[in-house]
Motif scaffolding. Structure first.
Motif, mmCIF file in Angstrom:
data_model
loop_
_atom_site.group_PDB
_atom_site.id
_atom_site.type_symbol
_atom_site.label_atom_id
_atom_site.label_comp_id
_atom_site.label_asym_id
_atom_site.label_seq_id
_atom_site.Cartn_x
_atom_site.Cartn_y
_atom_site.Cartn_z
ATOM 1 N N ASN A 289 -16.018 71.390 51.726
ATOM 2 C CA ASN A 289 -17.096 72.210 52.406
ATOM 3 C C ASN A 289 -16.752 73.606 52.739
ATOM 4 O O ASN A 289 -17.432 74.608 52.511
ATOM 5 N N PHE A 290 -15.608 73.760 53.683
ATOM 6 C CA PHE A 290 -15.303 74.843 54.198
ATOM 7 C C PHE A 290 -14.597 75.828 53.001
ATOM 8 O O PHE A 290 -14.933 77.035 52.848
ATOM 9 N N PHE A 291 -14.243 75.405 51.858
ATOM 10 C CA PHE A 291 -13.693 75.974 50.826
ATOM 11 C C PHE A 291 -14.972 76.633 50.259
ATOM 12 O O PHE A 291 -15.007 77.696 49.839
ATOM 13 N N LEU A 292 -15.986 75.714 50.060
ATOM 14 C CA LEU A 292 -17.216 76.352 49.369
ATOM 15 C C LEU A 292 -17.798 77.411 50.171
ATOM 16 O O LEU A 292 -18.341 78.423 49.557
ATOM 17 N N ALA A 293 -17.930 77.287 51.360
ATOM 18 C CA ALA A 293 -18.375 78.290 52.216
ATOM 19 C C ALA A 293 -17.632 79.583 52.197
ATOM 20 O O ALA A 293 -18.352 80.608 52.165
ATOM 21 N N PHE A 294 -16.221 79.604 52.113
ATOM 22 C CA PHE A 294 -15.594 80.655 51.844
ATOM 23 C C PHE A 294 -15.736 81.448 50.445
ATOM 24 O O PHE A 294 -16.105 82.586 50.469
ATOM 25 N N VAL B 202 -24.709 80.039 56.019
ATOM 26 C CA VAL B 202 -25.643 80.027 54.621
ATOM 27 C C VAL B 202 -24.460 79.141 53.584
ATOM 28 O O VAL B 202 -24.979 78.141 52.957
ATOM 29 N N GLY B 203 -23.438 79.786 53.390
ATOM 30 C CA GLY B 203 -22.517 79.063 52.497
ATOM 31 C C GLY B 203 -22.139 77.630 52.878
ATOM 32 O O GLY B 203 -22.065 76.668 51.893
ATOM 33 N N TYR B 204 -22.095 77.468 54.035
ATOM 34 C CA TYR B 204 -21.520 75.877 54.494
ATOM 35 C C TYR B 204 -22.931 75.062 53.954
ATOM 36 O O TYR B 204 -22.819 73.897 53.731
ATOM 37 N N LEU C 30 -22.308 69.056 47.796
ATOM 38 C CA LEU C 30 -21.279 67.874 48.159
ATOM 39 C C LEU C 30 -22.325 66.756 48.036
ATOM 40 O O LEU C 30 -21.852 65.585 47.596
ATOM 41 N N PHE C 31 -23.586 66.951 48.372
ATOM 42 C CA PHE C 31 -24.413 65.769 48.608
ATOM 43 C C PHE C 31 -24.962 65.405 46.823
ATOM 44 O O PHE C 31 -24.939 64.154 46.636
ATOM 45 N N ILE C 32 -24.849 66.425 46.158
ATOM 46 C CA ILE C 32 -25.336 66.303 44.620
ATOM 47 C C ILE C 32 -24.183 65.399 44.055
ATOM 48 O O ILE C 32 -24.516 64.430 43.272
ATOM 49 N N PHE C 33 -22.904 65.761 44.200
ATOM 50 C CA PHE C 33 -21.664 65.137 43.632
ATOM 51 C C PHE C 33 -21.214 63.859 44.543
ATOM 52 O O PHE C 33 -20.145 63.502 44.436
ATOM 53 N N ARG C 34 -22.167 63.234 45.534
ATOM 54 C CA ARG C 34 -21.362 62.249 46.380
ATOM 55 C C ARG C 34 -20.951 61.263 45.792
ATOM 56 O O ARG C 34 -19.975 60.615 46.142
ATOM 57 N N SER C 35 -21.508 60.817 44.457
ATOM 58 C CA SER C 35 -21.222 59.731 43.806
ATOM 59 C C SER C 35 -19.448 59.719 43.291
ATOM 60 O O SER C 35 -18.730 58.797 42.891
ATOM 61 N N TYR C 36 -19.007 60.978 43.212
ATOM 62 C CA TYR C 36 -17.635 61.152 42.839
ATOM 63 C C TYR C 36 -16.560 60.879 43.793
ATOM 64 O O TYR C 36 -15.528 60.779 43.438
ATOM 65 N N PHE C 37 -17.086 60.797 44.941
ATOM 66 C CA PHE C 37 -16.056 60.680 46.287
ATOM 67 C C PHE C 37 -15.876 59.262 46.409
ATOM 68 O O PHE C 37 -16.857 58.270 46.165
#
Lengths: 158, 123
Positions: free
Chosen positions: A8-13, A29-31, A38-45
């Motif tokens: 999530n930090f990486f996406l924000a940066f 905003v980026g966070y 991450l919520f959309i792709f939650r099933s991949y974790f």
């Protein structure tokens, strides 16, 4: 959980670099958008979506505060009452949580619960020995409270 | 009294509550019969007392000086985390050095458990 947070930090940066505005506001905003992704792709974790755990931690914190105030009021009542009618004793309580930090947290919570204090943790982390001020009336209600604590802690670590 | 003066009273109110709790825990220390019940009073009431006092000071500086003191918040956090553990360790040390309980009713498994452990040490 740590991995998802790092992502999530990486996406924000990444968002900050795409916008070329390096302010805390654009980081937030980026966070937020990273959180949505991450919520959309939650099933991949392999783990749960990490916001659940954050909410569980916040709930645990408020439980902590509530119990602290309640236990203080009960001690207050005990101290002020003109006659001390207490029946102290030590009882054993089997616990299900296994990791060290969970046991630490549970013992802390029990210490801050009205009328109980952790005296000893058995070597195999399976039993807590708890000193109670009024062992008769406390024992049943404490088991209920302990269930809620243990459930809340398991909710965090699950 | 203006609204601002009323808001400024919130911090001192917290400090007042904290002082009361600390005072009552001191009375508890005198009145209760043995180590374990005393550490009930000491651990709980003092924790909340110190927390309320620190939080009151924090609010006071935020409202009057508009200064957010992170150190006070950290102090609250550390006291919150360490006070119950200190009480636990004192009780444990007391029990292990055979301090007797007051008129106890049920003194469950701890004594047999410790005896068993002692036997293990001997073997």
């Amino acid at each position: 959980m740590a991995f998802q947070m790092l992502l999530n930090f990486f996406l924000a940066f990444t968002w900050m670099f795409l916008k070329t505005t390096f302010t805390p506001a654009s980081f937030l905003v980026g966070y937020f958008w990273g959180l949505v992704i991450l919520f959309i792709f939650r099933s991949y974790f392999s783990e749960r979506f990490y916001l659940h755990r954050v909410i569980a931690i916040i709930k645990l914190f408020f439980l902590f505060l509530k119990e602290l105030v309640l236990s203080n009021l009960s001690v207050l009542k005990l101290v002020i009452s003109p006659k001390l009618s207490i029946k102290p004793g030590i009882f054993a309580l089997p616990v299900e949580v296994e990791k060290d930090w969970e046991i630490m947290l549970l013992a802390n919570l029990i210490t801050l619960t009205p009328g109980t204090l952790t005296v000893e943790v058995s070597g195999d982390n399976k039993t807590l020995y708890i000193h109670a001020v009024n062992i008769d009336d406390v024992k049943d209600s404490i088991n209920g409270i302990k269930d809620t604590f243990e459930k809340a802690i398991m909710e965090v670590s699950r | 009294m203006s609204a601002r003066e009323l808001i400024e009273l919130i911090g001192p109110l917290f400090i007042f509550i904290g002082t009361i709790f600390t005072f009552l825990s001191a009375i508890g220390l005198i009145r209760l019969p043995d180590v374990y019940t005393r550490s009930h009073a000491a651990s709980k009431s003092t924790t909340l007392g110190v927390l309320c006092t620190l939080f009151g000071a924090f609010l006071f500086f935020v409202i009057t000086e508009e200064f957010v003191s992170i150190r006070l918040l950290l102090g609250i956090f550390f006291v919150f985390l360490t006070a119950p553990i200190a009480a636990h360790m004192i009780c444990r040390a007391a029990y292990r050095s055979n301090v007797e309980l007051a008129e106890q009713s049920v003194q469950d498994d701890l004594k047999p458990f410790l005896k068993e452990e002692g036997m293990k040490d001997q073997v």
